[in-house]
Design a protein around this motif. Structure first.
Motif, PDB file in Angstrom:
ATOM      1  N   SER A 159      43.701  40.278  39.939  1.00 52.52           N
ATOM      2  CA  SER A 159      42.607  39.447  39.621  1.00 52.52           C
ATOM      3  C   SER A 159      41.354  39.975  40.678  1.00 52.52           C
ATOM      4  O   SER A 159      40.279  40.255  40.203  1.00 52.52           O
ATOM      5  N   GLN A 160      41.540  39.906  41.767  1.00 57.69           N
ATOM      6  CA  GLN A 160      40.535  40.363  42.622  1.00 57.69           C
ATOM      7  C   GLN A 160      40.106  41.867  42.539  1.00 57.69           C
ATOM      8  O   GLN A 160      38.803  41.991  42.874  1.00 57.69           O
ATOM      9  N   SER A 213      37.856  41.890  39.596  1.00 58.72           N
ATOM     10  CA  SER A 213      36.701  41.120  40.035  1.00 58.72           C
ATOM     11  C   SER A 213      35.717  42.264  40.806  1.00 58.72           C
ATOM     12  O   SER A 213      34.670  42.157  40.312  1.00 58.72           O
ATOM     13  N   TYR A 222      32.344  40.089  34.873  1.00 54.05           N
ATOM     14  CA  TYR A 222      32.468  39.818  36.272  1.00 54.05           C
ATOM     15  C   TYR A 222      32.853  38.264  36.256  1.00 54.05           C
ATOM     16  O   TYR A 222      33.629  37.694  36.919  1.00 54.05           O
ATOM     17  N   GLU A 228      36.459  37.788  34.973  1.00 51.35           N
ATOM     18  CA  GLU A 228      37.373  38.274  35.862  1.00 51.35           C
ATOM     19  C   GLU A 228      37.644  37.305  37.401  1.00 51.35           C
ATOM     20  O   GLU A 228      38.482  37.133  37.859  1.00 51.35           O
ATOM     21  N   THR A 229      36.260  36.763  37.754  1.00 47.13           N
ATOM     22  CA  THR A 229      36.176  35.798  38.598  1.00 47.13           C
ATOM     23  C   THR A 229      36.891  34.499  38.474  1.00 47.13           C
ATOM     24  O   THR A 229      37.607  33.971  39.142  1.00 47.13           O
ATOM     25  N   ASP A 230      36.733  33.939  37.003  1.00 42.80           N
ATOM     26  CA  ASP A 230      37.497  32.802  36.645  1.00 42.80           C
ATOM     27  C   ASP A 230      38.893  32.917  36.603  1.00 42.80           C
ATOM     28  O   ASP A 230      39.688  32.096  37.274  1.00 42.80           O
ATOM     29  N   LEU A 252      40.556  35.328  38.763  1.00 38.63           N
ATOM     30  CA  LEU A 252      40.871  35.093  40.264  1.00 38.63           C
ATOM     31  C   LEU A 252      40.999  33.597  40.563  1.00 38.63           C
ATOM     32  O   LEU A 252      42.204  33.356  41.205  1.00 38.63           O
ATOM     33  N   LYS A 306      39.789  32.299  50.091  1.00 35.88           N
ATOM     34  CA  LYS A 306      38.855  31.830  49.088  1.00 35.88           C
ATOM     35  C   LYS A 306      37.467  31.207  49.561  1.00 35.88           C
ATOM     36  O   LYS A 306      36.360  31.513  49.012  1.00 35.88           O
ATOM     37  N   GLN A 365      36.105  35.037  49.338  1.00 32.68           N
ATOM     38  CA  GLN A 365      35.585  35.209  47.841  1.00 32.68           C
ATOM     39  C   GLN A 365      34.348  34.397  47.947  1.00 32.68           C
ATOM     40  O   GLN A 365      33.550  35.048  47.098  1.00 32.68           O
ATOM     41  N   GLU A 381      31.130  36.403  46.274  1.00 36.16           N
ATOM     42  CA  GLU A 381      30.366  36.219  45.151  1.00 36.16           C
ATOM     43  C   GLU A 381      28.915  35.933  45.400  1.00 36.16           C
ATOM     44  O   GLU A 381      28.071  36.523  44.585  1.00 36.16           O
ATOM     45  N   ASN A 437      27.457  39.722  45.882  1.00 38.28           N
ATOM     46  CA  ASN A 437      27.373  40.608  44.898  1.00 38.28           C
ATOM     47  C   ASN A 437      26.255  39.951  43.962  1.00 38.28           C
ATOM     48  O   ASN A 437      25.419  40.710  43.346  1.00 38.28           O
TER      49      ASN A 437
END
Length: 475
Positions: A92-93, A96, A210, A213-215, A217, A290, A294, A298, A301
């Motif tokens: 997942s990560q 992402s 993006y 994929e973040t969801d 993750l 997280k 993460q 976010e 990015n």
């Protein structure tokens, strides 16, 4: 005198022709009624429970089944949590990150295309190389994402959109370059059309990829952190049952220890403590990944994306030169540039607040300083363009070998590169922090599923042997 007969007469109450079959026998022609199997089993268990050996057999079977159930459920839940944590670290990560890099590569390619157009023919080799590298990178990442994504899901649909639109975009860019080399103004129209395709189709698709994929993750992270309530409850129940069995044995025999039950209790206790400790550590580390990794990634990015958008719109401001207006009859690209810079400043402020230490805050502060410098240089370029000094405006945006062209002020391109470099450094630092925490969380769950099966087997064998020891005393 006549003696009485030796023949025994029937009792007075009996009828002359009393039936000879037992009272429980069914009437002639009717089959005997059989009870259900569960009823017969329950009857046998009730009969066995009236004796101590029977009670011991029931207790031994119940303890063995309970610890086996505890081990099986623990192995299942531990395997499920480990799989989710492994997805966080290895699927997942990374996906992402790839989705964010796809967006960055496409936006940077669009920026490079506009910069090359402004530089004129022949296009600078470094700008052309940047564009080609970005397109190659985006294409390769799309292939990687497609191999790890379901075609019917949201990510699959966005990847299909990108794969379909990217060749059209590159075709438009080549047309713009061809006309630009010939000195024809039609090249600018093709470049703007390519930018519209990038802004309206490709970048939104990359942004949705993006987000998807973040969801995913976040979902995998939540699944890995979910507490194993069922196995914990069974573990507590198994421990309590084994403790009760040993206490019962002590009260009836005055023996302090039963080696088999003691081994079973020790194995169940070790497994219960291992489960609680492993899940606690995994939850804590994944929470840190997280919160400290993460969340910052976010925001960073998002900041990098907005810096790329702002740079592309800044270049197109000079390409269109007021030919494209928005609904308020203002220069569309200038308006979009200001919107992007405002979002960039907000994102950098949030990133600075999320940074955990000076190592993380330093590149963010550098980016904030470069953004302020970028705004100042852009204001000078915009003023020069509005007064008709296009040459100075162009030098202030894309740079010039002659310092006098910009008044030794430098170009917005230099500021943009400083912002992008600082953001890349900050993203790399936060990525390492995320990887460290997430890997530690995954490591905490490693081996628990196999260990649960082994310890449950030891506990079951110990319980059976312990009860068997007591049963041998009745033989």
């Amino acid at each position: 005198m006549t003696n009485p007969s030796n023949v025994r007469s029937a009792p007075p109450s009996a009828p002359p022709h009393a039936p000879t079959r037992p009272p429980s026998a069914p009437p002639p022609g009717q089959l005997p009624v059989r009870r259900a199997a569960w009823a017969e089993t329950a009857e046998r268990l009730r009969a066995a429970a009236t004796t101590e050996p029977g009670r011991l057999r029931i207790i031994g079977a119940a303890l063995a089944l309970l610890v086996v159930a505890f081990g099986a459920v623990t192995a299942w839940e531990a395997s499920d949590r480990f799989t989710a944590a492994d997805d966080v670290v290895n699927r997942s990560q990374p996906l992402s990150v790839d989705a964010a890099d796809i967006y960055r590569s496409l936006a940077d390619a669009d920026t490079a295309a506009a910069s090359g157009f402004l530089a004129g023919a022949p296009e600078p080799a470094d700008v052309r190389k940047t564009y080609s590298t970005d397109i190659t990178t985006a294409s390769g990442l799309l292939i990687t994402a497609a191999t790890h994504t379901d075609d019917t899901g949201e990510s699959g649909r966005q990847i299909a959109t990108l794969n379909e639109g990217l060749p059209r975009y590159t075709g438009l860019i080549e047309q713009a370059r061809a006309y630009n080399r010939q000195g024809l103004p039609l090249g600018g129209a093709y470049l703007r059309y390519a930018n519209q395709l990038m802004s309206n189709e490709l970048l939104p698709a990359a942004e949705k990829l993006y987000a998807a994929e973040t969801d995913r993750l976040a979902t995998d992270n939540d699944d890995a952190r979910l507490w194993p309530f069922l196995s914990t409850a069974l573990g507590v129940l198994a421990f309590g049952a084994l403790f009760w069995a040993q206490r019962r044995n002590y009260l009836r025999t005055n023996r302090v220890f039963n080696h088999g039950l003691l081994a079973a209790t020790a194995a169940a206790t070790v497994l219960l403590l291992w489960l609680a400790a492993a899940q606690t550590v995994a939850r804590a580390e994944l929470d840190n990944a997280k919160t400290h990794g993460q969340a910052s990634l976010e925001v960073l990015n998002d900041a990098r994306i907005n810096s790329l958008k702002a740079r592309a719109n800044e270049n197109l401001t000079l390409v269109a030169r007021g030919a494209v207006l928005n609904e308020d009859n203002k220069d569309k690209y200038e308006t979009d540039y200001n919107t992007g810079m405002d979002k960039l400043s907000v994102a950098l402020g949030r990133a600075e607040g999320l940074a955990d230490n000076s190592d993380g805050r330093t590149p963010v502060k550098d980016a904030i300083a470069s953004v302020a410098e970028w705004r100042e240089r852009h204001a000078l370029a915009s003023k020069a363009d509005k007064t008709g000094d296009y040459k100075t405006a162009l030098a202030l945006v894309i740079g010039s070998k002659d310092p006098a062209a910009t008044g030794a002020k430098g170009s917005t391109g230099e500021s943009f590169r400083q912002v992008d470099s600082s953001l890349k450094l900050a993203i790399d630092l936060e990525q390492k922090e995320f990887d460290t925490y997430a890997s530690d969380g995954l490591g905490a769950l490693n081996g628990l599923a196999i260990g649960a099966g082994a310890l449950a087997l030891v506990a079951a064998v110990g319980a059976i042997l312990g009860i068997g020891r007591r049963l041998s005393e009745y033989r």
